[in-house]
Enzyme design. Structure first.
Site, PDB file in Angstrom:
ATOM      1  N   HIS A 145       3.466  -8.905 -10.690  1.00  0.00           N
ATOM      2  CA  HIS A 145       3.024  -7.642 -10.088  1.00  0.00           C
ATOM      3  C   HIS A 145       2.532  -7.865  -8.653  1.00  0.00           C
ATOM      4  CE1 HIS A 145       0.905  -3.657 -10.122  1.00  0.00           C
ATOM      5  NE2 HIS A 145       0.144  -4.305  -9.229  1.00  0.00           N
ATOM      6  N   GLU A 146       1.630  -8.818  -8.471  1.00  0.00           N
ATOM      7  CA  GLU A 146       1.054  -9.043  -7.139  1.00  0.00           C
ATOM      8  C   GLU A 146       2.097  -9.560  -6.152  1.00  0.00           C
ATOM      9  OE1 GLU A 146      -1.633  -7.655  -6.544  1.00  0.00           O
ATOM     10  OE2 GLU A 146      -2.375  -7.426  -8.584  1.00  0.00           O
ATOM     11  N   HIS A 149       4.433  -6.874  -4.570  1.00  0.00           N
ATOM     12  CA  HIS A 149       3.909  -6.161  -3.397  1.00  0.00           C
ATOM     13  C   HIS A 149       4.486  -6.727  -2.095  1.00  0.00           C
ATOM     14  CE1 HIS A 149       0.867  -3.476  -5.063  1.00  0.00           C
ATOM     15  NE2 HIS A 149       0.448  -4.450  -5.858  1.00  0.00           N
ATOM     16  N   GLU A 168       1.271   0.849  -5.785  1.00  0.00           N
ATOM     17  CA  GLU A 168       1.224   0.250  -7.121  1.00  0.00           C
ATOM     18  C   GLU A 168       2.419   0.576  -8.004  1.00  0.00           C
ATOM     19  OE1 GLU A 168      -0.861  -2.065  -7.972  1.00  0.00           O
ATOM     20  OE2 GLU A 168      -1.953  -1.876  -6.078  1.00  0.00           O
TER      21      GLU A 168
END
Length: 176
Positions: A145-146, A149, A168
């Site tokens: 997820h991170e 970005h 997000e």
């Protein structure tokens, strides 16, 4: 903006930041670390962290330079923490590149700390550019997820929290 971080700490301490480490010099009981983030970065994605770090550097199998810094406290009960963050970040970076295009920066990695408040682990993660920060988080989906970005979520700014889904939403999709 592009950034150069020059941070001086007592000898024996170290510094981790966005981008790539370009020099480390020690004299008179002080060490100066210089990190460069040469790709443009918005200010809220900048990070400089000082302390006692265990480092692992290398490249992902796909050839992206990688640096991971782990707080030694996280080794208590989990001696493979450094390898976990290094290997999982490498796998996620390379996999996401096959899905969303080439990794957009010169380096990738992770900063894993043990931030606490009143003795309790905070358990957060944060998508700083090139090197997300994880505190008491050991989850491959959170790492994916991170790192997602890096492709999209950090390229947009929201006017207020009602629009946070712009940052997000893509990362939440990508973690799966």
């Amino acid at each position: 903006a592009k950034y150069v971080f020059r941070v001086t700490v007592p000898e024996g301490k170290s510094v981790i930041a966005n981008g790539r480490l370009v020099s480390q010099e020690t004299s008179d009981g002080r060490s100066t670390f210089t990190w460069e983030q040469l790709e443009s970065m918005t200010t809220y994605l900048a990070t400089v962290d000082t302390g006692d770090w265990l480092f692992k550097t290398g490249t992902t199998p796909g050839g992206v330079a990688e640096t991971v810094a782990v707080d030694p406290v996280l080794l208590n009960g989990q001696p493979n923490a450094v390898d976990f963050f290094f290997d999982t970040s490498a796998q996620a970076t390379d996999y996401l590149a096959t899905q969303f295009g080439p990794y957009p920066f010169a380096s990738t990695g992770a900063i894993a700390d043990n931030a606490t408040y009143q003795g309790r682990a905070l358990g957060f993660s944060l998508e700083t550019q090139t090197r997300p920060v994880y505190s008491a988080v050991r989850s491959s989906t959170t790492i994916a997820h991170e790192l997602a970005h890096q492709w999209f979520g950090d390229s947009v700014s929201v006017a207020d929290w009602r629009h946070i889904w712009l940052n997000e939403g893509f990362a939440s999709y990508a973690e799966y």
